[in-house]
Design an enzyme around this catalytic site. Structure first.
Site, PDB file in Angstrom:
ATOM      1  N   GLY A 164       0.794  -1.223   0.000  1.00  0.00           N
ATOM      2  CA  GLY A 164       0.000   0.000   0.000  1.00  0.00           C
ATOM      3  C   GLY A 164       0.822   1.266   0.000  1.00  0.00           C
ATOM      4  N   GLY A 165       2.101   1.146  -0.372  1.00  0.00           N
ATOM      5  CA  GLY A 165       2.929   2.352  -0.480  1.00  0.00           C
ATOM      6  C   GLY A 165       3.208   3.016   0.857  1.00  0.00           C
ATOM      7  N   HIS A 208      -0.096   1.598 -13.691  1.00  0.00           N
ATOM      8  CA  HIS A 208      -0.073   0.380 -12.882  1.00  0.00           C
ATOM      9  C   HIS A 208      -0.901  -0.673 -13.622  1.00  0.00           C
ATOM     10  CE1 HIS A 208      -0.533  -1.788  -8.844  1.00  0.00           C
ATOM     11  NE2 HIS A 208      -1.342  -2.421  -9.658  1.00  0.00           N
ATOM     12  N   HIS A 235      -1.469   6.501  -3.064  1.00  0.00           N
ATOM     13  CA  HIS A 235      -0.980   5.180  -3.445  1.00  0.00           C
ATOM     14  C   HIS A 235      -2.018   4.078  -3.261  1.00  0.00           C
ATOM     15  CE1 HIS A 235       2.774   7.228  -3.647  1.00  0.00           C
ATOM     16  NE2 HIS A 235       2.840   7.421  -2.355  1.00  0.00           N
ATOM     17  N   GLU A 275       1.827  -7.367  -9.885  1.00  0.00           N
ATOM     18  CA  GLU A 275       1.666  -5.952 -10.196  1.00  0.00           C
ATOM     19  C   GLU A 275       2.906  -5.450 -10.922  1.00  0.00           C
ATOM     20  OE1 GLU A 275      -1.369  -4.601  -6.695  1.00  0.00           O
ATOM     21  OE2 GLU A 275       0.718  -4.003  -6.430  1.00  0.00           O
ATOM     22  N   GLU A 288       5.309  -5.646  -7.409  1.00  0.00           N
ATOM     23  CA  GLU A 288       5.186  -6.593  -6.302  1.00  0.00           C
ATOM     24  C   GLU A 288       4.153  -7.648  -6.672  1.00  0.00           C
ATOM     25  OE1 GLU A 288       3.806  -3.505  -3.379  1.00  0.00           O
ATOM     26  OE2 GLU A 288       2.176  -4.917  -3.036  1.00  0.00           O
ATOM     27  N   ARG A 292      -2.856 -13.375  -2.830  1.00  0.00           N
ATOM     28  CA  ARG A 292      -4.199 -13.430  -2.223  1.00  0.00           C
ATOM     29  C   ARG A 292      -5.221 -12.988  -3.255  1.00  0.00           C
ATOM     30  NH1 ARG A 292      -4.978  -8.019  -2.191  1.00  0.00           N
ATOM     31  NH2 ARG A 292      -3.229  -6.698  -1.630  1.00  0.00           N
ATOM     32  N   VAL A 295      -8.798  -6.935  -4.189  1.00  0.00           N
ATOM     33  CA  VAL A 295     -10.043  -6.166  -4.071  1.00  0.00           C
ATOM     34  C   VAL A 295     -10.753  -6.078  -5.423  1.00  0.00           C
ATOM     35  CG1 VAL A 295     -11.049  -3.923  -3.491  1.00  0.00           C
ATOM     36  CG2 VAL A 295      -9.083  -4.772  -2.197  1.00  0.00           C
ATOM     37  N   ARG A 339     -14.239   2.478  -6.345  1.00  0.00           N
ATOM     38  CA  ARG A 339     -14.216   2.223  -4.901  1.00  0.00           C
ATOM     39  C   ARG A 339     -14.848   3.417  -4.199  1.00  0.00           C
ATOM     40  NH1 ARG A 339      -8.594  -0.690  -3.128  1.00  0.00           N
ATOM     41  NH2 ARG A 339      -8.243  -1.913  -5.026  1.00  0.00           N
TER      42      ARG A 339
END
Lengths: 449, 75
Positions: A164-165, A208, A235, A275, A288, A292, A295, A339
């Site tokens: 998460g930066g 990204h 981020h 990613e 990275e 898992r 989202v 989101r």
């Protein structure tokens, strides 16, 4: 197949996993903190265990309480969702040692990919392009210059642990480097209990792009297309879409295949997302890997018709990929996820409070994932997600139009939301023309007011 | 001498107090950090002066609008 699965998580992802478990005819168990006990899915669960007080440490990160709930419920598998303990190899080992299956990758893969330096080395070793980076910067570093030399300015000071930066800082010249290294070290030590820091080349205005993967642990690995998650704030992703627009399609698909080959060599098991950053010239660099469920998996489901959570559960139960994944995965149309966060749309500060009004849109081709209903309390203890809105259009323009309609139809009162910010992005020339990158969120937010 | 109240802009928990009573502050100096929804929100001085009071302690929950500290403004 599993008989009963405990969902070791909360909120959006808990409701998402419960839905698939129900469709598969598997019983599920909820766990919750004291402040979450009135959430609709907790009240509606056949079986629910209170883990403790509100803070994550006392509840959703509380090994003892969760292990005790696992034992009491007599479940045969645990789904960790995303966030919280989903990328904690120690938790995975504890669950496995208690004779219960953890739905996720092998703990060793979780551990390796959870450390950004080791993950980078592993990918580089497999021939995947990476950014220039330093080794681990030791705490008593004498000559920082040696570490910085090969990386070059501007650079990013990054924490090896976590995601998460958090703690990440851009440094433009040598004079600010040692202060930045110290600050990142402190933040990371506090957030992840690990103060390991390294330096990485700073890529100007990257996109990204991430690749969805699924593996069965026996060498079967399938790439399930890419997602573009360039629209972020602080981020953190805000809008994701698939297919990635304006991209060298051949190069993108080839990267997906290449990554699948790498993961196949590792006998990777379960869902995973690689990613990557994409430079202005279209080159990819490994960023990275998330070991898992992600989202934003819903947009991949929208365009492929697959249920990724079901596939994840099936491979965990020992099924071959060939039995759970169609031989050819076809992608249809264009999907966008928005989101919806409880936060100030300009400064992105969180906004807690009671949902006086909460009416999600009910529209065709619009999927809303939310654990909340009118009257629910939004507390400051967890992440600010109120809902995920996933729209599916026949093409990008259609999806954007539908996304705006869905936002217009979403009525929320009682907390501030980022809906004005989402509107602004969707109507911006930058978004329409795909002239965007990972810092566009901060630039656009100034126009909300 | 004017006192200026430093208020929390969010509901959350006091994560870290970085200054103590008596410290001199300038505009933009970080006095403390509030944590809310996994985000760290720095609370900064809006005027130059001296910290005359800190009304919260680390780990304490706070509501939006709560007073966290008082700055005695510089003359």
């Amino acid at each position: 197949m599993f008989r009963k699965v405990l969902i070791a998580n909360r909120g959006v992802v808990a409701t998402r996993i419960a839905r698939t478990l129900e469709s598969m005819g598997i019983e599920w168990v909820a766990v919750h903190s004291k402040v979450d006990e009135d959430l609709p899915y907790v009240r509606g669960a056949n079986e629910a265990y209170c883990l403790g007080a509100a803070t994550p440490r006392e509840s959703y990160l509380n090994y003892d309480a969760i292990l005790s709930a696992i034992k009491r419920s007599q479940c045969d598998a645990v789904h960790p969702g995303y966030g919280f303990l989903s990328e904690d190899p120690n938790f995975a080992r504890l669950v496995t040692d208690s004779g219960v299956r953890l739905i996720g990758p092998r703990p060793l893969d979780v551990e390796t990919m959870g450390n950004k330096i080791r993950a980078r080395d592993r990918m580089e070793g497999a021939g995947i392009p990476v950014l220039r980076a330093s080794k681990r910067v030791p705490e008593d570093v004498e000559n920082l210059k040696e570490y910085a030399e090969h990386v070059g300015f501007p650079m990013l000071v990054k924490a090896a642990a976590g995601g998460g930066g958090i703690g990440m800082q851009r440094v433009s010249d040598e004079s600010k480097l040692s202060i930045a290294v110290e600050k990142t070290r402190q933040l990371s030590a506090r957030a992840f209990g690990d103060g390991t820091v390294y330096l990485e080349q700073y890529l100007e205005e990257p996109r990204h792009i991430e690749f969805q993967m699924v593996g069965d642990g026996r060498g079967g690995v399938r790439p399930i297309y890419e997602r573009d998650c360039s629209i972020q704030r602080r981020h953190q992703k805000v809008i994701e879409e698939t297919p990635a627009p304006k991209i060298d399609r051949k190069a993108c698909d080839a990267m997906g295949e290449r990554l699948a080959d790498v993961l196949s060599d590792w006998n990777y098991e379960s869902l995973g997302t690689v990613e990557m950053l994409m430079g202005r010239d279209g080159s990819f660099y490994f960023l990275e890997m998330n070991t898992r469920l992600q989202v934003e998996h819903g947009i991949t489901e929208a365009v492929t018709g697959l249920d990724l959570v079901e596939m994840q559960i099936a491979v965990a139960a020992g099924k071959d990929l060939a039995d759970t994944c169609p031989p050819k995965i076809i992608r249809k149309g264009h999907a966008i996820e928005l989101r919806i966060y409880a936060e100030d749309p300009v400064r992105f500060f969180p906004s807690a409070g009671k949902l006086i009004k909460f009416q999600p849109p009910k529209m065709t081709n619009v999927r809303v994932e939310t654990p909340f209903a009118e009257g629910c309390l939004i507390t400051p203890y967890y992440d600010p997600t109120l809902a995920l809105v996933i729209v599916h259009g026949s093409d990008r323009l259609g999806a954007i139009k539908l996304a705006r309609e869905a936002l217009n139809a979403f009525s929320i009162e009682g907390v501030k939301t980022n809906i004005p910010f989402l509107h602004l992005v969707l109507s911006s020339d930058e978004f329409h023309g795909c002239r965007y990158h990972t810092t566009i969120g901060e630039q656009l937010s100034k126009k909300v007011a | 001498m004017t006192d200026v109240e430093v208020k929390s802009e969010v509901t959350g928990t006091i994560w870290k107090i970085e200054m103590k009573v008596g410290d001199a502050v300038d505009v933009g100096d970080e006095i403390l950090i509030v944590e809310s929804m996994k985000m760290e929100i720095p609370v900064m001085a809006s005027i130059p002066g001296r910290i005359s009071k800190i009304t919260v302690s680390e780990g304490q929950p706070v509501e939006e609008g709560d007073t966290l500290a008082i700055i005695e403004a510089q003359k």
